[in-house]
Motif scaffolding. Structure first.
Motif, PDB file in Angstrom:
ATOM      1  N   PHE A  44      -8.372  -5.069  -0.033  1.00 58.59           N
ATOM      2  CA  PHE A  44      -7.457  -4.712  -1.113  1.00 58.59           C
ATOM      3  C   PHE A  44      -7.215  -4.737  -2.321  1.00 58.59           C
ATOM      4  O   PHE A  44      -7.822  -6.465  -2.191  1.00 58.59           O
ATOM      5  CB  PHE A  44      -5.802  -3.976  -0.330  1.00 58.59           C
ATOM      6  CG  PHE A  44      -5.589  -4.439   1.006  1.00 58.59           C
ATOM      7  CD1 PHE A  44      -5.006  -3.211   1.053  1.00 58.59           C
ATOM      8  CD2 PHE A  44      -5.830  -4.852   2.179  1.00 58.59           C
ATOM      9  CE1 PHE A  44      -4.844  -2.044   2.674  1.00 58.59           C
ATOM     10  CE2 PHE A  44      -5.016  -4.471   3.481  1.00 58.59           C
ATOM     11  CZ  PHE A  44      -4.999  -2.909   3.603  1.00 58.59           C
ATOM     12  N   GLU A  86       0.907  -1.238  -0.291  1.00 61.12           N
ATOM     13  CA  GLU A  86       0.106   0.031   0.047  1.00 61.12           C
ATOM     14  C   GLU A  86       1.006   1.221   0.296  1.00 61.12           C
ATOM     15  O   GLU A  86       0.449   2.753  -0.855  1.00 61.12           O
ATOM     16  CB  GLU A  86      -1.338   0.169   0.857  1.00 61.12           C
ATOM     17  CG  GLU A  86      -2.220   0.867   1.343  1.00 61.12           C
ATOM     18  CD  GLU A  86      -2.755   1.072   2.387  1.00 61.12           C
ATOM     19  OE1 GLU A  86      -2.446   0.261   3.018  1.00 61.12           O
ATOM     20  OE2 GLU A  86      -3.954   2.161   2.200  1.00 61.12           O
ATOM     21  N   ARG A 108      -7.154   0.433  -0.426  1.00 62.86           N
ATOM     22  CA  ARG A 108      -8.406  -0.144   0.471  1.00 62.86           C
ATOM     23  C   ARG A 108      -9.369   0.254  -0.885  1.00 62.86           C
ATOM     24  O   ARG A 108      -9.657   1.389  -1.120  1.00 62.86           O
ATOM     25  CB  ARG A 108      -8.332   0.735   1.385  1.00 62.86           C
ATOM     26  CG  ARG A 108      -6.948   0.439   2.513  1.00 62.86           C
ATOM     27  CD  ARG A 108      -7.264   1.704   3.318  1.00 62.86           C
ATOM     28  NE  ARG A 108      -5.554   1.214   3.877  1.00 62.86           N
ATOM     29  CZ  ARG A 108      -5.699   1.018   5.548  1.00 62.86           C
ATOM     30  NH1 ARG A 108      -6.973   1.330   6.502  1.00 62.86           N
ATOM     31  NH2 ARG A 108      -4.347   0.989   5.731  1.00 62.86           N
TER      32      ARG A 108
END
Ligand SMILES: [Zn+2]
Ligand SMILES: [Zn+2]
Ligand SMILES: [Zn+2]
Length: 153
Positions: free
Chosen positions: A92, A75, A82
């Motif tokens: 995700f 991320e 997300r």
């Protein structure tokens, strides 16, 4: 480097999958580790948003903390984002837009199917600009559609 074509591939051999995983990790400045390789392979194979438990089901034995850290590093490096879908599960999804470190650039909606319970990115479905009240500073906006996906009709 242009790598977004990797996301649109439909079928790939194990060899191609491995190559694509290596290319993506490299592009996002992430060192190649066995766990990263396995987790990213699942994202490339499953074209849907994945929760931590979805991934656990697909990679066999994996330490929870290692998995959590792997997702965080993906991320933080612009590989996944997300996919907020109105459920209580954190999922995700792969970033197909050219995101990079600390800078996610997408503006697409997510769709949650109540039949198959999958959450997918509606890449290309941009949500309208919403005017927010003066004095508020907006950091994120989530756009979620819920209903029945095309495969479940
Ligand atoms: Zn992103
Ligand atoms: Zn469905
Ligand atoms: Zn998405």
């Amino acid at each position: 480097m242009q790598h977004s074509f990797i996301y649109t591939k439909k079928m790939r051999t194990d060899f191609e999958l491995e190559n694509d995983v290596v290319t993506l990790l490299k592009h996002h400045d992430l060192r190649l580790t066995q766990v990263r390789k396995e987790v990213l392979s699942v994202f490339l194979k499953k074209e849907q948003a994945l929760s931590q438990s979805d991934i656990e089901e697909n990679v066999g034995q994996i330490d929870r903390i290692t998995l959590y850290r792997t997702l965080r590093s993906f991320e933080d490096n612009g590989l996944i984002h997300r996919a907020i879908d109105g459920t209580d599960k954190l999922r995700f999804a792969l970033c197909v837009d050219l995101c990079d470190k600390e800078n996610h650039k997408h503006n697409h909606a997510h769709f949650h199917c109540e039949k198959c319970t999958k959450t997918i990115c509606l890449n290309g479905v941009e949500f309208p600009k919403i005017i927010h009240p003066a004095g508020f500073k907006v950091k994120e906006t989530y756009y979620v559609m819920q209903g029945v996906c095309s495969k479940c009709q």
